[in-house]
Design a protein around this motif. Structure first.
Motif, mmCIF file in Angstrom:
data_model
loop_
_atom_site.group_PDB
_atom_site.id
_atom_site.type_symbol
_atom_site.label_atom_id
_atom_site.label_comp_id
_atom_site.label_asym_id
_atom_site.label_seq_id
_atom_site.Cartn_x
_atom_site.Cartn_y
_atom_site.Cartn_z
ATOM 1 N N LEU A 118 60.434 53.186 65.402
ATOM 2 C CA LEU A 118 59.680 54.353 64.965
ATOM 3 C C LEU A 118 58.833 54.001 63.769
ATOM 4 N N GLN A 119 57.801 54.814 63.578
ATOM 5 C CA GLN A 119 56.877 54.602 62.469
ATOM 6 C C GLN A 119 56.539 55.956 61.867
ATOM 7 N N THR A 120 56.811 56.067 60.567
ATOM 8 C CA THR A 120 56.469 57.299 59.869
ATOM 9 C C THR A 120 55.046 57.204 59.343
ATOM 10 N N HIS A 121 54.452 58.377 59.109
ATOM 11 C CA HIS A 121 53.076 58.447 58.622
ATOM 12 C C HIS A 121 52.945 59.583 57.616
ATOM 13 N N GLY A 122 53.847 59.647 56.659
ATOM 14 C CA GLY A 122 53.791 60.716 55.673
ATOM 15 C C GLY A 122 53.961 62.069 56.322
ATOM 16 N N ALA A 123 52.988 62.945 56.152
ATOM 17 C CA ALA A 123 53.062 64.292 56.705
ATOM 18 C C ALA A 123 52.676 64.354 58.186
ATOM 19 N N ALA A 124 52.137 63.274 58.705
ATOM 20 C CA ALA A 124 51.751 63.228 60.114
ATOM 21 C C ALA A 124 52.993 62.983 60.981
ATOM 22 N N ALA B 295 60.946 54.688 72.467
ATOM 23 C CA ALA B 295 62.344 54.559 72.893
ATOM 24 C C ALA B 295 62.384 54.255 74.380
ATOM 25 N N ASP B 296 62.967 53.112 74.710
ATOM 26 C CA ASP B 296 63.084 52.687 76.110
ATOM 27 C C ASP B 296 61.738 52.735 76.833
ATOM 28 N N GLY B 297 60.691 52.299 76.138
ATOM 29 C CA GLY B 297 59.371 52.213 76.730
ATOM 30 C C GLY B 297 58.580 53.509 76.743
ATOM 31 N N VAL B 298 59.159 54.593 76.237
ATOM 32 C CA VAL B 298 58.471 55.884 76.220
ATOM 33 C C VAL B 298 58.065 56.218 74.792
ATOM 34 N N ARG B 299 56.775 56.486 74.597
ATOM 35 C CA ARG B 299 56.247 56.815 73.272
ATOM 36 C C ARG B 299 56.200 58.336 73.126
ATOM 37 N N THR B 300 56.809 58.841 72.038
ATOM 38 C CA THR B 300 56.768 60.271 71.737
ATOM 39 C C THR B 300 56.418 60.456 70.273
ATOM 40 N N ARG B 301 56.180 61.702 69.896
ATOM 41 C CA ARG B 301 55.888 62.046 68.504
ATOM 42 C C ARG B 301 56.841 63.141 68.071
ATOM 43 N N ILE B 302 57.316 63.030 66.852
ATOM 44 C CA ILE B 302 58.177 64.043 66.270
ATOM 45 C C ILE B 302 57.455 64.618 65.064
ATOM 46 N N GLU B 303 57.250 65.930 65.093
ATOM 47 C CA GLU B 303 56.544 66.603 64.011
ATOM 48 C C GLU B 303 57.377 66.589 62.729
ATOM 49 N N GLY C 212 77.018 59.728 65.219
ATOM 50 C CA GLY C 212 76.923 60.053 66.641
ATOM 51 C C GLY C 212 75.779 60.931 67.081
ATOM 52 N N ALA C 213 74.807 61.189 66.229
ATOM 53 C CA ALA C 213 73.678 62.029 66.624
ATOM 54 C C ALA C 213 72.803 61.319 67.644
ATOM 55 N N ASP C 214 72.192 62.095 68.503
ATOM 56 C CA ASP C 214 71.180 61.608 69.426
ATOM 57 C C ASP C 214 70.017 61.048 68.595
ATOM 58 N N VAL C 215 69.357 60.015 69.094
ATOM 59 C CA VAL C 215 68.288 59.354 68.336
ATOM 60 C C VAL C 215 67.199 60.340 67.911
ATOM 61 N N ALA D 110 66.360 63.590 59.804
ATOM 62 C CA ALA D 110 65.944 62.761 58.671
ATOM 63 C C ALA D 110 64.594 63.223 58.134
ATOM 64 N N ALA D 111 63.696 63.628 59.025
ATOM 65 C CA ALA D 111 62.388 64.132 58.597
ATOM 66 C C ALA D 111 62.541 65.423 57.800
ATOM 67 N N VAL D 112 63.450 66.286 58.229
ATOM 68 C CA VAL D 112 63.686 67.544 57.515
ATOM 69 C C VAL D 112 64.220 67.264 56.113
#
Length: 89
Positions: free
Chosen positions: A13-19, A25-33, A60-63, A70-72
């Motif tokens: 994963l890669q953070t981008h400040g407020a972005a 994950a497993d070849g699938v790219r997603t974004r988390i606000e 044991g949390a889901d990724v 962590a973002a929160v």
């Protein structure tokens, strides 16, 4: 992130400040606000993010849930001056 996947890393994963956080994950790219907050001081935000992420994964949390949590927590930390003043609130 692609390089990490090429090396066999299952989740990167890669953070981008407020972005949004970019997750591969497993070849699938997603974004988390990232929560929108009034930023006062970013000192230590990355350390807070990584610590919260490591704790969530170790317990044991889901990724994706761990990354969002962590973002929160990191977002809360930047609302306060200094690296640790927010902890007592």
């Amino acid at each position: 992130l692609g390089w990490c996947a090429d090396q066999g890393v299952a989740v990167a994963l890669q953070t981008h400040g407020a972005a949004p956080i970019v997750v591969l994950a497993d070849g699938v790219r997603t974004r988390i606000e990232v929560p929108a907050v009034e930023v006062v001081d970013t000192l230590g935000a990355g350390d807070v993010f990584h610590g919260a992420l490591a704790f969530a994964l170790a317990t044991g949390a889901d990724v994706h849930e761990a990354i969002l949590g962590a973002a929160v927590i990191a977002s809360e930390s930047v609302r306060h001056e200094g690296a640790l003043t927010w902890v007592n609130d």
